[in-house]
Design an enzyme around this catalytic site. Structure first.
Site, PDB file in Angstrom:
ATOM      1  N   THR A 176      33.600  38.003  44.272  1.00  0.00           N
ATOM      2  CA  THR A 176      34.889  38.673  44.496  1.00  0.00           C
ATOM      3  C   THR A 176      34.644  39.982  45.238  1.00  0.00           C
ATOM      4  OG1 THR A 176      35.979  37.707  42.601  1.00  0.00           O
ATOM      5  CG2 THR A 176      36.626  39.952  43.134  1.00  0.00           C
ATOM      6  N   VAL A 178      44.257  31.043  37.159  1.00  0.00           N
ATOM      7  CA  VAL A 178      44.286  32.383  37.746  1.00  0.00           C
ATOM      8  C   VAL A 178      43.374  33.266  36.911  1.00  0.00           C
ATOM      9  CG1 VAL A 178      45.735  34.377  38.258  1.00  0.00           C
ATOM     10  CG2 VAL A 178      46.642  32.066  38.602  1.00  0.00           C
ATOM     11  N   ASP A 217      41.264  37.278  36.493  1.00  0.00           N
ATOM     12  CA  ASP A 217      41.640  38.667  36.180  1.00  0.00           C
ATOM     13  C   ASP A 217      42.113  39.458  37.397  1.00  0.00           C
ATOM     14  OD1 ASP A 217      38.912  38.320  37.071  1.00  0.00           O
ATOM     15  OD2 ASP A 217      38.611  40.457  36.702  1.00  0.00           O
ATOM     16  N   GLY A 274      33.798  39.476  37.806  1.00  0.00           N
ATOM     17  CA  GLY A 274      33.094  38.882  36.678  1.00  0.00           C
ATOM     18  C   GLY A 274      33.851  37.692  36.119  1.00  0.00           C
TER      19      GLY A 274
HETATM   20  N1  ASP Z   1      36.787  37.701  38.486  1.00  0.00           N
HETATM   21  C1  ASP Z   1      36.967  36.594  39.367  1.00  0.00           C
HETATM   22  C2  ASP Z   1      37.796  35.555  38.679  1.00  0.00           C
HETATM   23  O1  ASP Z   1      37.621  35.325  37.511  1.00  0.00           O
HETATM   24  C3  ASP Z   1      35.684  35.970  39.800  1.00  0.00           C
HETATM   25  C4  ASP Z   1      34.741  36.927  40.462  1.00  0.00           C
HETATM   26  O2  ASP Z   1      34.652  38.086  40.084  1.00  0.00           O
HETATM   27  O3  ASP Z   1      34.059  36.498  41.418  1.00  0.00           O
HETATM   28  O4  ASP Z   1      38.600  34.932  39.332  1.00  0.00           O
END
Ligand code: ASP
Length: 355
Positions: free
Chosen positions: A220, A249, A251, A273
């Site tokens: 992300t 979906v 965070d 995360g």
């Molecule tokens: N936090 C993001 C999600 O759960 C994934 C990521 O941080 O790459 O969609």
């Protein structure tokens, strides 16, 4: 004689104090970015991959810094930095996003203005090139905070944001990541999406861009900034988790979970995360509450990441305070990240043990 020596000493002391003060002066503007956290060890990246990530982070920092340097807003800066990473296939956001179990790219993003607590977010976009721009439009040009799915894309199109064929977001590396994840889980692998380039294993197909990278990471992207008028802002954008199902979906677009900014609290936060845990821990909002209660940005970030880890979720956060000093906290072995300010030269880092 003695008196002259004494006053010379006092002058010297005053000089050194003022130069120390100049060095420690709070930055007028400051920017921090991330490109995802996860299992990222020196052994998992080739020197070329390591260099490619650092160059990509530098490019995003440059875009955001240019806005802030010229007196632009924290909001414009975080959007500019995130859009650069959305366009870069190295990151799990925009082009380069991971695939759902059904073989689609469904994109989530959020943005928040700390100076007035306005916020906008989108989830499940499939045709809007820059999801963070759509989140900004939701904030500024709709009466709502969060839009999802086809409605969100239609809204983005209606306000003139660039629309693309869903195949624009396709990358072979992420497709192979999906095939691997589904195969390991014993689940069916969907057809290659319409419009995707031919499989590199198909006869006559072109070789793909980059070799597959270590996929045990999130990817992300996000940015937090303080501008020269003292305003804080945060933005985050993602493709979510590989093989996500049923309209999942994470965070990122949940205001207070993956993204939050508040001048009143003195913080801007963008997270990366395990989204399910970051939602339950309300990571970004909690960090701001800790800072409002007197915690330092670094301590607040670390404490919250530890709380999320106790629930079972790993990841990282970037935090900006009103003093313009960015903090980075993570429970993973690496997080693609960078920072630049009016007083400090730009720096990028990948592994947890880098300064
Ligand atoms: N936090 C993001 C999600 O759960 C994934 C990521 O941080 O790459 O969609």
């Amino acid at each position: 004689m003695m008196r002259i020596a004494c006053s010379a000493l006092i002058a010297l002391f005053a000089l050194s104090l003022s130069s120390a003060h100049a060095q420690d002066a709070a930055p007028q503007w400051s920017l921090a970015i991330h490109g995802g956290a996860g299992v990222i060890e020196r052994s998992s990246l080739t020197p070329e991959q390591d260099a490619a990530y650092r160059a990509a982070l530098q490019g995003a920092l440059d875009a955001g810094s240019a806005v802030l340097k010229s007196g632009g807003s924290a909001l414009d800066a975080v959007q500019a930095a995130v859009q650069v990473m959305e366009d870069d296939p190295l990151f799990n956001a925009g082009r380069g996003a991971v695939f759902t179990a059904a073989g689609r790219n469904e994109l989530d993003a959020a943005i928040m203005n700390g100076s007035d607590l306005t916020a906008g977010s989108v989830a499940g976009l499939t045709t809007t090139r820059h999801p963070v721009a759509a989140a900004r439009a939701v904030m500024e040009r709709s009466p709502h905070v969060m839009l999802i799915g086809p409605g969100a894309d239609a809204f983005a199109a209606s306000v003139g944001l660039e629309q693309v064929d869903p195949a624009f977001f396709f990358t072979e590396r992420r497709w192979q990541g999906l095939v691997k994840a589904l195969t390991e889980a014993g689940q069916p692998v969907p057809e290659r999406p319409a419009g995707a380039p031919a499989s590199p294993t198909a006869p006559g197909a072109q070789a793909e861009i980059a070799p597959p990278l270590n996929e045990k990471k999130f990817g992300t992207v996000g940015a937090v900034a303080l501008d020269s008028q003292g305003r804080l802002a945060a933005a985050t954008s993602t493709g979510g988790m590989t093989a996500k199902r049923w309209g999942r979906v994470g965070d990122v677009p949940i205001i207070g979970a993956g993204t939050y900014a508040s001048n009143a609290d003195g913080c801007a936060v963008s997270a990366t995360g395990d989204g399910e845990y970051f939602i339950r821990a309300t990571v970004a909002r909690d960090i701001c509450a800790r800072i409002a209660a007197g915690a330092a940005t670094q301590a607040a970030g670390q404490a919250e990441i530890a709380d999320a880890e106790r629930l079972g979720g790993k990841g990282g956060v970037i935090v900006m305070g009103l003093d313009g000093r960015p903090a980075f906290a993570m429970s993973t072995s690496g997080m693609y990240r960078g920072a630049a300010s009016s007083t400090d030269p730009a720096r990028v880092a990948i592994y947890a043990d880098e300064p």
